[in-house]
Write an enzyme that holds these catalytic residues in place. Structure first.
Site, mmCIF file in Angstrom:
data_model
loop_
_atom_site.group_PDB
_atom_site.id
_atom_site.type_symbol
_atom_site.label_atom_id
_atom_site.label_comp_id
_atom_site.label_asym_id
_atom_site.label_seq_id
_atom_site.Cartn_x
_atom_site.Cartn_y
_atom_site.Cartn_z
ATOM 1 N N SER A 24 0.845 -1.199 0.000
ATOM 2 C CA SER A 24 0.000 0.000 0.000
ATOM 3 C C SER A 24 0.872 1.238 0.000
ATOM 4 O O SER A 24 2.021 1.211 0.449
ATOM 5 C CB SER A 24 -0.882 0.022 1.247
ATOM 6 O OG SER A 24 -0.130 0.367 2.405
ATOM 7 N N ASP A 25 0.332 2.346 -0.503
ATOM 8 C CA ASP A 25 1.000 3.615 -0.260
ATOM 9 C C ASP A 25 0.889 3.900 1.236
ATOM 10 O O ASP A 25 0.046 3.339 1.939
ATOM 11 C CB ASP A 25 0.386 4.740 -1.091
ATOM 12 C CG ASP A 25 1.392 5.836 -1.403
ATOM 13 O OD1 ASP A 25 2.386 5.961 -0.660
ATOM 14 O OD2 ASP A 25 1.196 6.576 -2.388
ATOM 15 N N CYS A 26 1.746 4.773 1.715
ATOM 16 C CA CYS A 26 1.903 4.902 3.159
ATOM 17 C C CYS A 26 0.673 5.512 3.827
ATOM 18 O O CYS A 26 0.272 6.627 3.492
ATOM 19 C CB CYS A 26 3.167 5.688 3.467
ATOM 20 S SG CYS A 26 4.633 4.763 2.947
ATOM 21 N N ALA A 59 -2.286 4.616 3.444
ATOM 22 C CA ALA A 59 -3.439 4.709 2.551
ATOM 23 C C ALA A 59 -4.633 3.911 3.056
ATOM 24 O O ALA A 59 -5.784 4.257 2.756
ATOM 25 C CB ALA A 59 -3.056 4.230 1.146
#
Length: 751
Positions: free
Chosen positions: A276-278, A280
């Site tokens: 995942s993006d941080c 997110a």
């Protein structure tokens, strides 16, 4: 190994371990680990055996980016978060290469892999050093969350300078080679692990990214937004894919069944891990409102294919499993994906495999003389000359005084972009010019104005006027930096959370531009920015304009060598420069209609693919062997390789590399403008000529219908080859016309 490509150091000065890495980098690509299915299966089997011994709680902990150790299984702790966009970032001293958008301007696949190889060399060296002293944590691993292959669809997007520009084909080719450079070519081990991001349909606005829903048609999805991801996964096999913050057609990207399961895993057969993006995942219930709490959010992401959480939401996975919201088998599969990557990197030595050659890379390679010289040579290839009335190159012997003016004249921040490392020395534009001319020419330096503030207390407009009057030539350094152009949270909020409100030069920069121009002295405008600016005044009145991007720690030295003709600029624009903000569609509109050179109808200020040099090139003898059988094979679903050949001659007085560009236009209603579908670099000495061949695959002729399905038109295609795209503005600016050949239309219509 990239040091073999450096032009200046003699062989005797190279490292004693160069031979070792020659054997690694020059191996046939069919033997590299990413192509070795049998060995990859072995790694996965070993990972499964180890994961089978973990408890549910231990499994959940291993899905966090800061995975703790499991001492009873002799598993070390590991933080997956590391950055390597254009150099090892945020981890101490490292080589800071030009920002990604500048690297793209080189239009050079080989160079891209050499840069990535240098990044992974320093990354391994730093990792080896850190492991020696038991130093672990964030930014100290081998999993680099790069490259960023999002499409730079709107020039206002603050993170666009992390990308390779607006074109899916260019982005794909450069992304593929960057991945290969990061991951290496060893038959048993990955040098480092690459991650393509942000999947998908992600390009601002930054201020809305945690709640925004990007609505996109299937045609645009496959034709533009997924194209580079697909190519990179198919050809380069990156270890990881990172999801985006936003939703796409209602689904949050990091928990999207459509993106992560249906397309990535089932359609494309991706075998690595998804991160995942941080932070997110917390957006699922806090901003996207698609789940009610943290447990549901963790379950949604895990069930739809997100293996690793950058953040803390997967702390709730144990509860999700106990409540039957996530199956134990899915959790074990995720951790197996993760531990397979660790095994490929050689983090757990296996007696059945040979020693890991990357363990031998010493810390002495970091920020070495060879690295700095290579960095300078890379920087020189990224500058794009946009206008030149003959003032460039400057003749040092005829100059007594030079004025170097502007907020980016002596700015280190304007050299590096974002996601940067820390160089041991930065050469700004003014420093590079002063070092180059020495004491023979006086160099006057002034900041002129603030980068973006209006009514700045330290306004230097009088100083600008006086310096211009005193000087033989004015070098005006304008633009942006990553303090106002970048990611939400990194850049200041003065510029809309990192995005640009418009395409104008910010603050009082236009005032000092006008003041310099009014002096009557020749003005050379250097633009340091990561995105396009509407510099109409500079185009109309300046003697020369050059786009320098964020040129890296050695950027000032490279700029001076170009300004004074030691080398010729050779870069080409990977993005369109528009004439005004008003031409752009709404920032939040993800339709590709009237966006980028592929769909726009108006003339650009400076077109995609455009760039001048200090010499000139002629093209003739175009050949394109494409008969009816080739077309029939392509329509039947067979692979083709179509050669497009041309003779290129350097007709000027400077030795220089030329970027040969091939564009394809489908001759049917509703198709995009001519699109870049092939390119190659050729270095020619003055007066030299060479026959150059660029190969086109069947993908160069693919079109997408409204359902995202591929088809080929029976109405034929036109293939163009030259030093630019075949639009009218490029023809006006360059004074040249690409060669062209119509393919298949007559044969198809006559059958």
């Amino acid at each position: 190994f990239f040091f073999l490509m450096i032009r200046r150091p003699p062989r005797s000065t190279l490292f004693p371990y160069t031979t070792l890495f020659r054997s690694i980098i020059m191996k046939n690509h069919q033997t590299e680990l990413t192509e070795n299915e049998e060995l990859c299966d072995l790694y996965r089997k070993k990972a499964e055996e180890l994961v089978s011994q973990m408890t549910i709680e231990e499994l959940a902990d291993q899905t966090l980016n800061s995975a703790p150790p499991i001492e009873r299984l002799n598993i070390k702790g590991y933080d997956w978060w590391n950055e390597g966009l254009h150099g090892v970032a945020r981890a101490g001293t490292a080589t800071v290469f030009p920002q990604a958008i500048g690297l793209a301007a080189a239009f050079d696949e080989d160079l891209m892999e050499q840069v990535a190889d240098a990044v992974s060399t320093e990354g391994r060296a730093k990792f080896n050093m850190q492991q020696k002293y038991g130093d672990v944590g964030r930014y100290k691993g081998l999993t680099f969350w790069a490259p960023n292959i999002n499409i730079f669809r709107d020039p206002r997007w603050g993170r666009g300078h992390e990308t390779y520009g607006e074109d899916p084909y260019l982005t794909a080719r450069l992304g593929i080679r960057y991945i290969k450079g990061l991951q290496g070519h060893d038959a048993h081990y990955l040098k480092s692990a690459a991650c393509v991001k942000h999947f998908a349909v992600h390009s601002g606005p930054e201020g809305l990214r945690h709640s925004f829903n990007a609505e996109v048609t299937k045609k645009d999805l496959y034709e533009t937004y997924l194209s580079a991801f697909h190519a990179c996964i198919k050809e380069a096999k990156p270890e990881a894919v990172m999801g985006a913050y936003n939703r796409v057609n209602g689904e949050p990207c990091c928990g999207s069944k459509t993106l992560l399961t249906d397309i990535l895993r089932n359609e494309w057969h991706f075998k690595g891990h998804v991160v995942s993006d941080c932070f997110a995942l917390r957006d699922f219930y806090q901003h996207h409102m698609v789940t009610k709490d943290a447990v549901e959010s963790a379950a949604l992401a895990m069930n739809n294919g997100c293996d690793l959480n950058c953040g803390h939401m997967y702390l709730h996975l144990s509860e999700a499993v106990s409540r039957g919201m996530v199956s134990e088998s899915r959790l074990r599969a995720a951790v197996t994906n993760l531990y397979t990557t660790r095994l490929k990197l050689g983090m757990e030595q296996d007696k059945e495999l040979p020693d890991n050659p990357y363990d031998k890379i010493p810390y002495s390679v970091v920020d070495s003389v060879e690295m700095r010289e290579f960095n300078e040579s890379v920087s020189e290839k990224t500058f794009v000359l946009l206008k030149n009335n003959g003032i460039l190159p400057l003749n040092r012997e005829k100059l007594r005084t030079i004025a170097v003016i502007g907020p980016n004249a002596d700015s280190r921040r304007a050299l590096v972009g974002n996601y940067e490392g820390t160089a041991s020395r930065y050469i700004t534009i003014s420093e590079g010019i002063q070092d180059y001319v020495g004491d023979s020419v006086r160099v006057l330096v002034s900041e002129g104005c603030d980068l973006y503030k209006e009514n700045w207390k330290k306004n230097r407009i009088a100083e600008v006027r006086e310096m211009a009057e005193m000087s033989d030539v004015v070098i005006l350094c304008l633009g942006l930096d990553a303090g106002i152009e970048g990611e939400q949270g990194d850049a200041g909020n003065d510029f809309a959370s990192g995005d640009k409100p418009d395409l104008n030069l910010p603050g009082e920069q236009n005032q000092i531009l006008e003041a310099a121009l009014d002096s009557g002295k020749p003005v050379v405008v250097l633009l340091l920015s990561g995105s396009a600016l509407a510099v109409n005044t500079a185009q109309e009145r300046a003697a020369a304009v050059m786009q320098c991007w964020y040129p890296g720690a050695q950027g000032g030295r490279a700029a001076a060598r170009i300004l004074f003709g030691k080398v010729s600029p050779q870069g080409h624009l990977p993005v369109t420069f528009y004439k005004s903000t008003e031409e752009l569609p709404e920032f939040t509109d993800y339709s590709m209609k009237n966006r980028t050179y592929r769909y726009m109808k108006q003339e650009a200020l400076y077109p995609f693919g455009y760039g001048l040099t200090y010499t000139s090139f002629s093209y003739d003898n175009m050949e394109c062997g494409a008969g009816r059988q080739t077309f029939q094979k392509m329509k039947a679903g067979e692979k083709i390789q179509l050669p497009v050949s041309v003779r290129v001659c350097n007709t000027g007085n400077f030795d220089c590399a030329e970027t040969v560009q091939v564009y394809v236009k489908a001759l049917c209603d509703g198709s995009p403008n001519p699109q870049l579908k092939g390119f190659g670099k050729v270095f020619l000495k003055a007066g030299e000529e060479k026959q150059v061949t660029v190969w086109l695959s069947e993908e160069a002729f693919e079109l997408y219908d409204e359902n995202g399905q591929i088809y080929f038109t029976d109405e034929g295609y036109t293939v163009y080859i030259g030093g630019s795209q075949p639009d009218t503005r490029s023809r006006t600016l360059t004074g040249t016309v690409p060669l062209k050949q119509d393919l298949w239309s007559e044969m198809v219509n006559n059958t």
